[in-house]
Write an enzyme that holds these catalytic residues in place. Structure first.
Site, short mmCIF file in Angstrom:
data_model
loop_
_atom_site.label_atom_id
_atom_site.label_comp_id
_atom_site.label_asym_id
_atom_site.label_seq_id
_atom_site.Cartn_x
_atom_site.Cartn_y
_atom_site.Cartn_z
N ASP A 256 63.40 64.35 -4.09
CA ASP A 256 62.26 65.18 -3.69
C ASP A 256 62.27 66.45 -4.53
O ASP A 256 63.20 67.26 -4.42
CB ASP A 256 62.39 65.51 -2.20
CG ASP A 256 61.17 66.23 -1.67
OD1 ASP A 256 60.38 66.74 -2.49
OD2 ASP A 256 61.02 66.27 -0.44
N ASN B 211 53.05 63.35 0.45
CA ASN B 211 51.92 62.85 -0.37
C ASN B 211 51.30 63.96 -1.23
O ASN B 211 50.09 63.96 -1.47
CB ASN B 211 50.86 62.16 0.52
CG ASN B 211 49.81 61.36 -0.25
OD1 ASN B 211 48.68 61.22 0.19
ND2 ASN B 211 50.17 60.83 -1.40
N CYS C 262 53.70 65.50 -3.88
CA CYS C 262 54.52 65.60 -5.10
C CYS C 262 54.75 64.25 -5.77
O CYS C 262 54.23 63.98 -6.85
CB CYS C 262 55.87 66.24 -4.78
SG CYS C 262 55.75 67.95 -4.22
N ARG C 263 55.56 63.39 -5.14
CA ARG C 263 55.99 62.15 -5.80
C ARG C 263 54.93 61.04 -5.78
O ARG C 263 54.59 60.46 -6.82
CB ARG C 263 57.29 61.63 -5.16
CG ARG C 263 58.48 62.53 -5.42
CD ARG C 263 59.66 62.19 -4.51
NE ARG C 263 59.37 62.54 -3.12
CZ ARG C 263 60.15 62.31 -2.09
NH1 ARG C 263 61.31 61.68 -2.29
NH2 ARG C 263 59.81 62.68 -0.87
N SER C 264 54.43 60.70 -4.58
CA SER C 264 53.53 59.54 -4.52
C SER C 264 52.19 59.75 -5.24
O SER C 264 51.65 58.77 -5.78
CB SER C 264 53.32 59.05 -3.08
OG SER C 264 52.80 60.06 -2.25
N CYS D 259 55.47 58.70 -0.03
CA CYS D 259 56.57 59.68 0.04
C CYS D 259 56.43 60.44 1.35
O CYS D 259 55.77 59.97 2.28
CB CYS D 259 56.59 60.59 -1.19
SG CYS D 259 55.15 61.64 -1.40
P1 4NP Z 1 56.66 64.73 -1.50
O1 4NP Z 1 57.35 66.18 -1.46
O2 4NP Z 1 57.20 63.99 -0.30
O3 4NP Z 1 57.13 64.16 -2.79
O4 4NP Z 1 55.16 64.96 -1.44
C1 4NP Z 1 57.28 67.04 -0.36
C2 4NP Z 1 56.16 67.80 -0.16
C3 4NP Z 1 56.12 68.68 0.91
C4 4NP Z 1 57.20 68.77 1.76
C5 4NP Z 1 58.30 67.99 1.56
C6 4NP Z 1 58.34 67.12 0.50
N1 4NP Z 1 57.16 69.69 2.84
O5 4NP Z 1 58.17 69.81 3.55
O6 4NP Z 1 56.13 70.33 3.07
#
Ligand code: 4NP
Length: 144
Positions: A117, A6, A8-10, A3
């Site tokens: 997201d 790294n 939240c989702r992955s 993602c």
């Molecule tokens: P992820 O979510 O891609 O599912 O881990 C996010 C985590 C942090 C951010 C964006 C998306 N950020 O902008 O910090």
């Protein structure tokens, strides 16, 4: 499992698939296309939803996706279309590119749907992400 951050989702996708496959035969890992959160634990909301479903993902630490991952892994599942573009841009050839798939195409073939997201939303977003990833990982595990 890839993602953006790294966190939240992955990490959820990694934890869910790990719980569904024989870990002596398959290596499941995750990474982010961005490195801002490298070294961090998963987001507390991902840790919570995993825990509610009987999974402990607290040992995971975020890292940035590397071109070495194309050599190391047979399948690269990305969470959304933006991740797809970012990862495919790093591929050296068509065989590396062919390893990259949108994870929800497992359950909605050819529809190119994103795992949304959940970072800026509340806990309900994390619950629905968990459900989508659980279904997709069932499909991946049965195919493997
Ligand atoms: P992820 O979510 O891609 O599912 O881990 C996010 C985590 C942090 C951010 C964006 C998306 N950020 O902008 O910090």
């Amino acid at each position: 499992m890839v993602c953006l951050g790294n966190i939240c989702r992955s990490p959820l996708a990694e934890g869910i698939l790990k719980a569904k496959v024989d870990n002596s035969k398959y290596t499941v890992d995750s990474a982010g296309t961005g490195g801002w959160h490298a070294g961090e634990s998963p987001d507390p909301r991902s840790i919570d939803v995993a825990q509610k479903n009987g999974l402990d993902i607290t040992d995971q630490r975020a890292r940035k996706f590397s071109t070495y991952d194309f050599e190391r892994y047979d399948h690269i599942f990305v969470m959304d279309n933006s991740n797809y573009r970012d990862v495919v841009r790093l591929a050296n050839d068509d065989s590396e590119k062919a390893k990259v798939q949108l994870i929800l195409n497992e359950i909605f073939p050819g529809e190119n749907v994103d795992v949304p997201d959940p970072y800026y939303g509340g806990a309900s977003g994390f619950n629905s992400v968990y459900e989508m990833l659980d279904q997709a990982c069932d499909s991946i595990a049965s195919r493997l």
